[in-house]
Design an enzyme around this catalytic site. Structure first.
Site, short mmCIF file in Angstrom:
data_model
loop_
_atom_site.label_atom_id
_atom_site.label_comp_id
_atom_site.label_asym_id
_atom_site.label_seq_id
_atom_site.Cartn_x
_atom_site.Cartn_y
_atom_site.Cartn_z
N LYS A 82 0.85 4.06 -2.89
CA LYS A 82 0.45 5.44 -2.59
C LYS A 82 1.58 6.43 -2.87
O LYS A 82 1.33 7.59 -3.24
CB LYS A 82 -0.05 5.55 -1.14
CG LYS A 82 -1.37 4.82 -0.88
CD LYS A 82 -2.45 5.23 -1.87
CE LYS A 82 -3.85 4.96 -1.36
NZ LYS A 82 -4.89 5.32 -2.38
N TYR A 136 0.83 -1.21 0.00
CA TYR A 136 0.00 0.00 0.00
C TYR A 136 0.87 1.27 0.00
O TYR A 136 0.61 2.22 -0.74
CB TYR A 136 -0.89 -0.05 1.24
CG TYR A 136 -1.90 1.06 1.39
CD1 TYR A 136 -3.10 1.05 0.68
CD2 TYR A 136 -1.66 2.11 2.29
CE1 TYR A 136 -4.03 2.06 0.86
CE2 TYR A 136 -2.60 3.11 2.47
CZ TYR A 136 -3.78 3.09 1.75
OH TYR A 136 -4.70 4.09 1.92
P1 NAP Z 1 -13.26 2.00 1.66
O1 NAP Z 1 -14.26 2.42 2.67
O2 NAP Z 1 -12.70 0.62 1.74
O3 NAP Z 1 -13.86 2.25 0.20
C1 NAP Z 1 -13.14 1.90 -0.95
C2 NAP Z 1 -14.13 1.69 -2.08
O4 NAP Z 1 -13.39 1.28 -3.25
C3 NAP Z 1 -15.11 0.56 -1.77
O5 NAP Z 1 -16.41 0.96 -2.12
C4 NAP Z 1 -14.60 -0.58 -2.63
O6 NAP Z 1 -15.60 -1.48 -3.04
C5 NAP Z 1 -14.07 0.16 -3.84
N1 NAP Z 1 -13.15 -0.66 -4.61
C6 NAP Z 1 -12.26 -1.56 -4.17
N2 NAP Z 1 -11.60 -2.13 -5.18
C7 NAP Z 1 -12.10 -1.57 -6.32
C8 NAP Z 1 -11.82 -1.76 -7.68
N3 NAP Z 1 -10.89 -2.63 -8.09
N4 NAP Z 1 -12.53 -1.03 -8.59
C9 NAP Z 1 -13.47 -0.16 -8.19
N5 NAP Z 1 -13.78 0.06 -6.90
C10 NAP Z 1 -13.10 -0.65 -5.97
O7 NAP Z 1 -11.99 2.96 1.66
P2 NAP Z 1 -11.82 4.50 2.11
O8 NAP Z 1 -11.26 4.49 3.47
O9 NAP Z 1 -13.05 5.27 1.80
O10 NAP Z 1 -10.62 4.93 1.13
C11 NAP Z 1 -10.82 5.62 -0.10
C12 NAP Z 1 -9.47 6.00 -0.68
O11 NAP Z 1 -8.77 6.83 0.25
C13 NAP Z 1 -8.57 4.80 -0.94
O12 NAP Z 1 -7.80 5.01 -2.08
C14 NAP Z 1 -7.68 4.78 0.28
O13 NAP Z 1 -6.47 4.12 0.05
C15 NAP Z 1 -7.51 6.25 0.55
N6 NAP Z 1 -7.13 6.54 1.92
C16 NAP Z 1 -7.95 6.21 2.96
C17 NAP Z 1 -7.53 6.50 4.27
C18 NAP Z 1 -8.37 6.17 5.47
O14 NAP Z 1 -7.89 6.41 6.59
N7 NAP Z 1 -9.57 5.65 5.32
C19 NAP Z 1 -6.30 7.10 4.49
C20 NAP Z 1 -5.49 7.41 3.40
C21 NAP Z 1 -5.92 7.14 2.12
P3 NAP Z 1 -15.90 -2.81 -2.16
O15 NAP Z 1 -15.56 -2.52 -0.77
O16 NAP Z 1 -17.30 -3.10 -2.43
O17 NAP Z 1 -14.96 -3.86 -2.69
#
Ligand code: NAP
Length: 246
Positions: A158, A154
Site C-alpha cells: 500500500k 500489505y
Molecule cells: P474485499 O471485500 O475483500 O473485496 C476485494 C475484492 O477484490 C473481492 O471481490 C476479491 O475477490 C477481489 N480480488 C481479490 N484478488 C483479486 C485479483 N487477483 N484480481 C481481481 N480481483 C481480486 O475488500 P475491500 O475491503 O472492499 O477492499 C477493497 C480495496 O480497498 C482493497 O485494495 C483494500 O486493500 C483497500 N482497503 C480496504 C480497507 C478496509 O478497511 N476494508 C482499508 C484500506 C484499504 P474474491 O474475494 O472473490 O477473491
C-alpha cells in the site's frame, strides 16, 4: 450525473468497496466494467449497475496476471469503445507476524495490490493518452502510511501504491490524465470482518469520528476523483479514515 458518457473499469468490483464504487459511478451516469477474480460476484454487481439504467460488463480477471489484464482491457475497449476511469481496487490480505509470514504470502499480496495496479495502469494508459483524457484512482490504505502489525506485506504494497501513483501521475499529467490515490481507514467489508474481533474493536475505538467507515464513504471520494470536480488534482493521496491516523 457528473459522469455521464464516461466508461469506468473497477477491479475487485464484486464486493465491498469495489461493489459500492461500481454503483456510485453508475448513479453518476457512467457505464461500468466490473472486474473480479470471481465471475459470479462480478455478474451480480453488473446486474445491479444495469438496474440503475447504465450499461455493464462483468469480467473475470486476476489483476496480478498480465495476460488477464491485457485481455480485460481489450474486452472493455471492444464493448464500450474506451476506458475513461480506472479504479485499482482489487485486494487480498494474508496477515501474519514477520517471523511467521511465508514468502508466498508476501509475494501474493505484493502481486495483487502493487503489481496488479501497475499492470492495469500500463494497460489502460495508451487509450487514455490517445484521447487525452483519463482518471486513474488507486486504493492505498492507512496501513501504507503508518504501517500495521501483522501486515508487513500489505503495508509495503500500500505504501508502494503511493509511489506508483505519484510516478504515474508525473508521467501522464501532460496527457490530461489525473492519477490519485485514496487511503481508506477501517471500512466495514468482508476484508475487515475477517480480522479477529478484539483487534477489530481496538481499531474502531481509535476512530475520532466514532464509527467504522462504510464502503460508500470511499465510493463517494472515488466519484469525486473520477469527476471534473477534481480536475486540478494529480498525485494526491486522500485520507478517508474518520480521522484515524491523522
Ligand atoms: P474485499 O471485500 O475483500 O473485496 C476485494 C475484492 O477484490 C473481492 O471481490 C476479491 O475477490 C477481489 N480480488 C481479490 N484478488 C483479486 C485479483 N487477483 N484480481 C481481481 N480481483 C481480486 O475488500 P475491500 O475491503 O472492499 O477492499 C477493497 C480495496 O480497498 C482493497 O485494495 C483494500 O486493500 C483497500 N482497503 C480496504 C480497507 C478496509 O478497511 N476494508 C482499508 C484500506 C484499504 P474474491 O474475494 O472473490 O477473491
Amino acid at each position: 450525473m457528473r459522469l455521464e458518457g464516461r466508461v469506468a473499469l473497477v477491479t475487485g468490483g464484486g464486493r465491498g468497496i469495489g461493489r459500492a464504487t461500481c454503483l456510485a459511478l453508475a448513479r453518476e451516469g457512467a457505464d461500468v466494467a466490473v472486474c473480479d477474480i470471481d465471475l459470479a460476484s462480478a455478474e451480480s454487481v453488473a446486474k445491479e449497475v444495469e438496474a440503475l439504467g447504465r450499461k455493464a460488463l462483468a469480467i473475470r480477471a486476476d489483476v496480478s496476471q498480465k495476460a488477464d489484464v491485457t485481455a480485460m482491457v481489450a474486452r472493455v475497449t471492444e464493448a464500450f469503445g474506451k476506458i475513461d476511469i480506472l479504479v485499482n481496487n482489487a485486494g487480498v490480505i494474508r496477515d501474519a507476524m514477520l517471523h511467521k509470514m511465508t514468502e508466498e504470502a508476501f509475494d501474493q499480496v505484493i502481486a495483487v495490490h502493487l503489481k496488479g495496479a501497475w499492470l492495469c495502469c500500463q494497460a489502460v494508459m495508451e487509450g487514455m493518452r490517445e484521447r487525452r483524457f483519463g482518471k486513474i484512482i488507486n486504493l492505498s490504505s492507512l496501513s501504507g502510511k503508518v504501517g500495521n502489525i501483522g501486515q508487513t506485506n500489505y503495508s509495503a504494497a500500500k505504501a508502494g501504491i503511493v509511489g506508483l501513483t505519484k510516478a504515474v501521475a508525473k508521467e501522464l499529467a501532460r496527457y490530461n490524465i489525473n492519477v490519485n490515490a485514496i487511503q481508506p481507514g477501517f471500512i466495514d467489508t468482508d476484508m475487515t470482518r475477517s480480522i479477529p474481533e478484539e483487534i477489530r474493536l481496538a481499531k474502531i475505538a481509535e476512530i475520532p469520528l466514532q464509527r467504522v467507515g462504510r464502503p460508500e464513504d470511499i465510493a463517494n471520494v472515488v466519484v469525486f476523483l473520477a469527476s471534473e470536480d477534481s480536475s486540478y488534482m494529480t498525485g494526491a493521496v486522500l485520507e478517508v479514515n474518520g480521522g484515524r491516523g491523522m
